[in-house]
Design a protein around this motif. Structure first.
Motif, PDB file in Angstrom:
ATOM      1  N   ILE A 156      11.258  -0.338  -8.457  1.00 26.27           N
ATOM      2  CA  ILE A 156      11.520  -0.085  -7.042  1.00 26.27           C
ATOM      3  C   ILE A 156      12.369  -1.229  -6.498  1.00 26.27           C
TER       4      ILE A 156
ATOM      5  N   GLN B  78       0.841  -1.200   0.000  1.00 25.32           N
ATOM      6  CA  GLN B  78       0.000   0.000   0.000  1.00 25.32           C
ATOM      7  C   GLN B  78       0.874   1.247   0.000  1.00 25.32           C
ATOM      8  N   GLN B  79       2.003   1.185   0.691  1.00 19.58           N
ATOM      9  CA  GLN B  79       2.927   2.314   0.719  1.00 19.58           C
ATOM     10  C   GLN B  79       3.445   2.622  -0.689  1.00 19.58           C
ATOM     11  N   ASN B  80       3.767   1.582  -1.464  1.00 23.78           N
ATOM     12  CA  ASN B  80       4.218   1.803  -2.849  1.00 23.78           C
ATOM     13  C   ASN B  80       3.103   2.403  -3.700  1.00 23.78           C
ATOM     14  N   GLU B  81       1.883   1.919  -3.487  1.00 21.54           N
ATOM     15  CA  GLU B  81       0.746   2.486  -4.225  1.00 21.54           C
ATOM     16  C   GLU B  81       0.587   3.970  -3.913  1.00 21.54           C
ATOM     17  N   ASP B  82       0.657   4.297  -2.621  1.00 25.03           N
ATOM     18  CA  ASP B  82       0.467   5.689  -2.211  1.00 25.03           C
ATOM     19  C   ASP B  82       1.633   6.582  -2.623  1.00 25.03           C
ATOM     20  N   ARG B  83       2.827   6.026  -2.667  1.00 24.24           N
ATOM     21  CA  ARG B  83       4.031   6.811  -2.949  1.00 24.24           C
ATOM     22  C   ARG B  83       4.364   6.917  -4.429  1.00 24.24           C
ATOM     23  N   PHE B  84       3.995   5.904  -5.221  1.00 26.60           N
ATOM     24  CA  PHE B  84       4.364   5.888  -6.632  1.00 26.60           C
ATOM     25  C   PHE B  84       3.159   5.873  -7.573  1.00 26.60           C
TER      26      PHE B  84
ATOM     27  N   LYS C 299      -0.345   6.121  -7.295  1.00 29.13           N
ATOM     28  CA  LYS C 299      -1.391   7.145  -7.257  1.00 29.13           C
ATOM     29  C   LYS C 299      -0.880   8.534  -7.646  1.00 29.13           C
ATOM     30  N   PRO C 300       0.290   8.981  -7.159  1.00 30.81           N
ATOM     31  CA  PRO C 300       0.770  10.296  -7.613  1.00 30.81           C
ATOM     32  C   PRO C 300       1.019  10.365  -9.122  1.00 30.81           C
TER      33      PRO C 300
END
Length: 193
Positions: free
Chosen positions: A121, A49-55, A57-58
């Motif tokens: 990543i 989820q952190q990768n989704e939020d950090r990469f 979605k932006p």
């Protein structure tokens, strides 16, 4: 911002599963990026989820069509499992990983009409760089942390430019390795920034 997020499990020709997250951006935002798309390849830790939020979605909020995959087929590791992550890196089948990227590129091409980039990543960065030597549809690669590509990678055959992001702590890519990579990629007339 209105994003359409789809989670799917694709099956490749070999029957291997490919867990994906596909994000379609808002129409106006995608217009500013001229229909470009990005495949995000998560490495040994999985697509968290952190990768989704950090990469993911932006990138989609900016206007890129995005497909996220991981090299561990949906098996996310919890923080603190460094030994398991190292074992995953050691046992990684690069040919299969490049096939995963190829499938993700086809899946992305269903959505976008512009240029295509790949963000890798961790160990996904090394695999993405190697994929650019055999998959001509990749226009640019961003290596976000992790090890360099293997010494056997034919960097001189790439058609894409590379952007290399090295962390400050425990970085496996030294200045000397960057110089070696620049020499290896020079015949292709591409760049490593």
């Amino acid at each position: 911002m209105d994003l359409n997020v789809e989670r799917t499990r694709l099956e490749q020709e070999t029957g291997e599963p490919l867990h994906t997250v596909r994000i379609t951006p808002d129409f106006e935002a995608s217009d500013q990026c001229r229909g470009a798309g990005v495949v995000v390849v998560a490495g040994e830790w999985g697509l968290t989820q952190q990768n989704e939020d950090r990469f993911l979605k932006p990138l989609a909020e900016y206007g890129f069509f995005v497909v996220g995959i991981d090299l561990v087929r949906g098996q996310v590791l919890a923080p603190g499992k460094d030994a398991e992550a190292a074992a995953r890196v050691a046992s990684l089948n690069y040919d299969l990983a490049i096939d995963d990227i190829s499938s993700a590129l086809l899946y992305l091409r269903e959505m976008c009409s512009g240029r295509i980039g790949v963000v890798g990543i961790d160990v996904g960065g090394a695999v993405a760089m190697e994929a650019a030597t055999v998959l001509p549809q990749i226009d640019a690669v961003v290596h976000a942390g992790g090890p360099p590509p293997r010494k056997t990678a034919r960097l001189a055959r790439t058609r894409s430019s590379f952007q290399l992001h090295r962390g400050t702590r425990g970085n496996p890519i030294s200045d000397e390795l960057v110089s070696q990579m620049l020499e290896r990629v020079r015949p292709s007339k591409q760049t490593i920034n």
